[in-house]
Enzyme design. Structure first.
Site, PDB file in Angstrom:
ATOM      1  N   HIS A 194     -28.207  12.130  79.695  1.00 55.31           N
ATOM      2  CA  HIS A 194     -28.407  10.648  80.299  1.00 55.31           C
ATOM      3  C   HIS A 194     -29.430  10.528  81.231  1.00 55.31           C
ATOM      4  O   HIS A 194     -30.015   9.367  81.299  1.00 55.31           O
ATOM      5  CB  HIS A 194     -27.236  10.514  81.018  1.00 55.31           C
ATOM      6  CG  HIS A 194     -26.780   8.827  81.262  1.00 55.31           C
ATOM      7  ND1 HIS A 194     -26.982   7.926  80.075  1.00 55.31           N
ATOM      8  CD2 HIS A 194     -26.815   8.154  82.408  1.00 55.31           C
ATOM      9  CE1 HIS A 194     -26.629   6.944  80.509  1.00 55.31           C
ATOM     10  NE2 HIS A 194     -26.694   6.922  82.206  1.00 55.31           N
ATOM     11  N   SER A 252     -29.576   2.618  81.672  1.00 54.37           N
ATOM     12  CA  SER A 252     -28.245   2.631  81.886  1.00 54.37           C
ATOM     13  C   SER A 252     -27.590   1.329  82.245  1.00 54.37           C
ATOM     14  O   SER A 252     -27.916   0.108  81.458  1.00 54.37           O
ATOM     15  CB  SER A 252     -27.678   3.657  82.643  1.00 54.37           C
ATOM     16  OG  SER A 252     -26.059   4.212  82.507  1.00 54.37           O
TER      17      SER A 252
END
Length: 259
Positions: free
Chosen positions: A231, A97
């Site tokens: 995610h 990320s």
């Protein structure tokens, strides 16, 4: 160039697994709001010959008294300087990320200074630099941050519901969101380090096209791997992800695993 003392280097780089004769130094960069301890469990899953470091961003855990980094240079510059200060062992970078963007910037700086590509760069859960989505979550209040955490998964509801824990988590999270949402990559030539992109197939932050666009940012080879999950797919698929990282660095089965 940042001048690194041993004390400064140790603030940024946390050795999670030392090796007496390392052949590869794997350096991991956490997500927004994350800390070096996120990668602690990787240590027991690595083979002999691989040394593991995790980056500790300022303003969290034992660096909680320090100011947060104001921009990407405030993270990537010191980390690159700290890695230069370590003995010469091939380096591979993994970032998830926000950490993917930081790792990419560090790879650029190390290439520019050392004049050689790294063993590998693995970016996870983030679109390519030219495919970034506009976002302004950091401009909202605490509830906007908490809503986004719930959207992404990876943070227990127990933490989100506890006022004391939220008070510890939210300042670092807001600072990281501000940094990464205002980050604008400068146009530069592709890196020579080979890049592998990993993502969850249900990640709301990046799709396959946005991940595949990383291929335009390297001339050193490219790979892409999608895992089941959102995610934070990497929590459930830690073993498979580590094997993918090692394969990308051409270290699939060179040594037995640690006991």
């Amino acid at each position: 160039m940042t001048i690194m003392t041993t004390e400064m280097r140790d603030r940024w780089l946390r050795c999670q697994r030392a090796d007496p004769a390392p052949r590869l130094r794997l350096v991991c960069f956490p997500h927004a709001g994350g800390a070096a301890g996120f990668f602690r469990t990787w240590a027991g899953r690595l083979p002999y010959g691989v040394e593991l470091y995790a980056v500790q961003y300022p303003g969290r855990q034992d660096r909680i008294e320090e100011e947060f980094a104001a921009d990407m240079d405030g993270l990537a510059g010191p980390v690159a300087a700290a890695l230069e200060d370590l003995p010469g062992v091939p380096i591979a970078l993994f970032g998830h990320s926000m950490g993917a963007a930081v790792a990419h910037e560090v790879a650029r700086r190390l290439e520019e200074r050392e004049r050689v590509p790294l063993a590998g760069l693995v970016v996870s859960g983030r679109p390519a630099p030219d495919r970034l989505r506009p976002a302004e979550v950091h401009l909202g209040g605490d509830e906007a941050l908490l809503t986004d955490l719930r959207r992404l998964g990876g943070t227990s509801e127990e933490v989100l519901a506890d006022p004391a824990l939220r008070a510890l988590v939210l300042p670092a999270l807001r600072a990281d969101y501000r940094l990464i949402e205002t980050y604008e990559p400068r146009p530069r030539p592709p890196v020579r380090t080979p890049i592998c992109v990993c993502l969850g197939d249900a990640d709301p932050e990046v799709d396959l096209d946005e991940a595949a666009a990383w291929a335009d940012h390297t001339v050193g080879g490219f790979g892409l791997r999608a895992f089941p999950g959102d995610h934070f797919y990497l929590v459930a698929h830690e073993d498979e992800l580590i094997r993918e990282v090692l394969r990308h660095c051409r270290l699939s089965d060179p040594w037995p695993s640690t006991p």
